[in-house]
Design an enzyme around this catalytic site. Structure first.
Site, PDB file in Angstrom:
ATOM      1  N   ARG A 102      35.597   7.928 -25.460  1.00  0.00           N
ATOM      2  CA  ARG A 102      34.618   8.498 -24.502  1.00  0.00           C
ATOM      3  C   ARG A 102      34.640   7.343 -23.150  1.00  0.00           C
ATOM      4  NH1 ARG A 102      31.190  11.823 -22.522  1.00  0.00           N
ATOM      5  NH2 ARG A 102      29.090  11.174 -21.960  1.00  0.00           N
ATOM      6  N   CYS A 155      17.651  14.330 -19.832  1.00  0.00           N
ATOM      7  CA  CYS A 155      19.413  14.245 -19.641  1.00  0.00           C
ATOM      8  C   CYS A 155      19.917  14.364 -21.152  1.00  0.00           C
ATOM      9  CB  CYS A 155      19.778  13.223 -19.185  1.00  0.00           C
ATOM     10  SG  CYS A 155      19.553  11.490 -19.905  1.00  0.00           S
ATOM     11  N   GLU A 186      24.778   3.079 -13.792  1.00  0.00           N
ATOM     12  CA  GLU A 186      23.396   3.780 -14.018  1.00  0.00           C
ATOM     13  C   GLU A 186      23.026   4.808 -12.984  1.00  0.00           C
ATOM     14  OE1 GLU A 186      20.437   4.988 -15.481  1.00  0.00           O
ATOM     15  OE2 GLU A 186      20.592   3.108 -16.480  1.00  0.00           O
ATOM     16  N   ASP A 208      27.786  12.497  -7.132  1.00  0.00           N
ATOM     17  CA  ASP A 208      28.293  11.575  -8.283  1.00  0.00           C
ATOM     18  C   ASP A 208      28.923  10.310  -7.747  1.00  0.00           C
ATOM     19  OD1 ASP A 208      29.286  10.398 -10.489  1.00  0.00           O
ATOM     20  OD2 ASP A 208      29.962  12.101 -11.706  1.00  0.00           O
ATOM     21  N   ARG A 246      29.777   7.528  -9.199  1.00  0.00           N
ATOM     22  CA  ARG A 246      30.834   6.655 -10.172  1.00  0.00           C
ATOM     23  C   ARG A 246      32.250   6.462  -9.621  1.00  0.00           C
ATOM     24  NH1 ARG A 246      28.784   9.983 -15.584  1.00  0.00           N
ATOM     25  NH2 ARG A 246      29.219  11.464 -14.034  1.00  0.00           N
ATOM     26  N   THR A 301      34.320  14.694 -23.562  1.00  0.00           N
ATOM     27  CA  THR A 301      33.776  14.850 -22.322  1.00  0.00           C
ATOM     28  C   THR A 301      33.789  16.390 -21.905  1.00  0.00           C
ATOM     29  OG1 THR A 301      33.634  14.323 -19.888  1.00  0.00           O
ATOM     30  CG2 THR A 301      35.856  14.913 -20.999  1.00  0.00           C
ATOM     31  N   LYS A 359      36.512  13.357 -15.160  1.00  0.00           N
ATOM     32  CA  LYS A 359      36.738  12.036 -15.993  1.00  0.00           C
ATOM     33  C   LYS A 359      38.318  12.296 -16.233  1.00  0.00           C
ATOM     34  CE  LYS A 359      32.330  10.917 -17.797  1.00  0.00           C
ATOM     35  NZ  LYS A 359      31.410  10.538 -19.205  1.00  0.00           N
TER      36      LYS A 359
END
Length: 208
Positions: free
Chosen positions: A49, A65, A92, A126, A128, A149, A154
Site C-alpha cells: 500500500r 475520512c 498530509e 490532489d 500528491r 488501493t 496510484k
C-alpha cells in the site's frame, strides 16, 4: 529523484514485527517511511500500500475520512499474508499540509466538499506526487506489487514508474455518517473505486 535511504530498524506493532526503513527526500526535506514484513526482494509480487500521511485519521481517530481505517486494514492484511510493504508518505492533506487541511475542513464545515475546499484555497484537488515511491521500492528490491488501493491514480503512477502492478486489491473500510459525503466525493470527483460504499449504505466502522 533525490530520495535516499537513511536507516532501518525493527518496529513491533499489534499486527507483527515489521522492519521500518527511513528515507529522506533531499529536495523537499521530507522524511518518508517504508514498513516491510517478510521477504520482499525475491521478485514475487508483494502485497503493498501507498499510504499518505493523515495525522487526523491515522493518529487522532478522526471519522471525517477513511485513512486510519485503511492504514490498520492494510497492516492487518500484510500480517495475514506474511509478507508485504507499506510506504508511509509524508503528503498530509493530499499534499497541501496539515494547517491548510484544517482550513479546508473549515470550508467543509460550511458546506464545501473535499475537492471544492482544496480548490478554494488555491490547490489542485490532489497535490500528491507518487514519484517518490520508485526509489523507495527499488531500494527494497520490489519490482512487482499487489496494490491495496481504491485509487486508480496510484496504479497508473506505479506502472508509469516501471513498477508492475499485478493486481489492485480493494481497501473499502471505515464508512460512517461523518465521512459519507467525503467518500461520495472521492468516488464522484476523484475516480476512486468504492463500489456500493458511496451509495448511502453506512456501516459501523470496525477499523479492519
Amino acid at each position: 529523484m533525490s530520495v535516499v535511504f537513511v536507516a532501518a530498524s525493527k518496529l513491533p506493532t499489534p499486527f507483527g514485527v515489521f522492519t521500518m526503513h527511513g528515507f529522506l527526500d533531499e529536495a523537499t526535506g521530507k522524511e518518508h517511511v517504508a514498513l516491510t514484513l517478510g521477504t520482499v526482494d525475491d521478485g514475487a509480487p508483494v502485497l503493498g500500500r501507498l499510504h499518505s500521511e493523515c495525522l487526523t485519521g491515522d493518529a487522532l481517530f478522526s471519522l471525517r475520512c477513511d485513512c486510519g481505517f485503511q492504514l490498520e486494514a492494510a497492516l492487518r492484511a500484510i500480517a495475514a499474508e506474511g509478507r508485504g510493504v507499506l510506504l508511509y508518505l509524508r503528503q498530509e492533506g493530499r499534499g497541501i499540509g496539515l494547517l491548510n487541511k484544517i482550513r479546508a475542513y473549515k470550508l467543509q464545515d460550511a458546506g464545501a466538499d473535499t475537492v471544492e475546499a482544496n480548490e478554494r484555497l488555491g490547490f489542485r484537488a490532489d497535490q500528491r506526487d507518487y514519484g517518490i515511491c520508485k526509489p523507495m521500492l527499488e531500494h527494497l528490491g520490489i519490482t512487482a506489487i499487489k496494490l491495496m488501493t481504491n485509487n486508480p491514480r496510484k496504479v497508473k503512477a506505479l506502472e508509469g514508474a516501471g513498477i508492475q502492478v499485478t493486481e489492485r486489491v480493494p481497501l473499502q473500510t471505515g464508512l460512517n455518517p461523518h465521512n459519507q459525503k467525503y467518500l461520495a466525493t472521492k468516488a464522484g470527483k476523484l475516480g476512486h473505486l468504492l463500489g456500493s460504499l458511496h451509495q448511502g449504505e453506512v456501516e459501523t466502522p470496525t477499523g479492519s
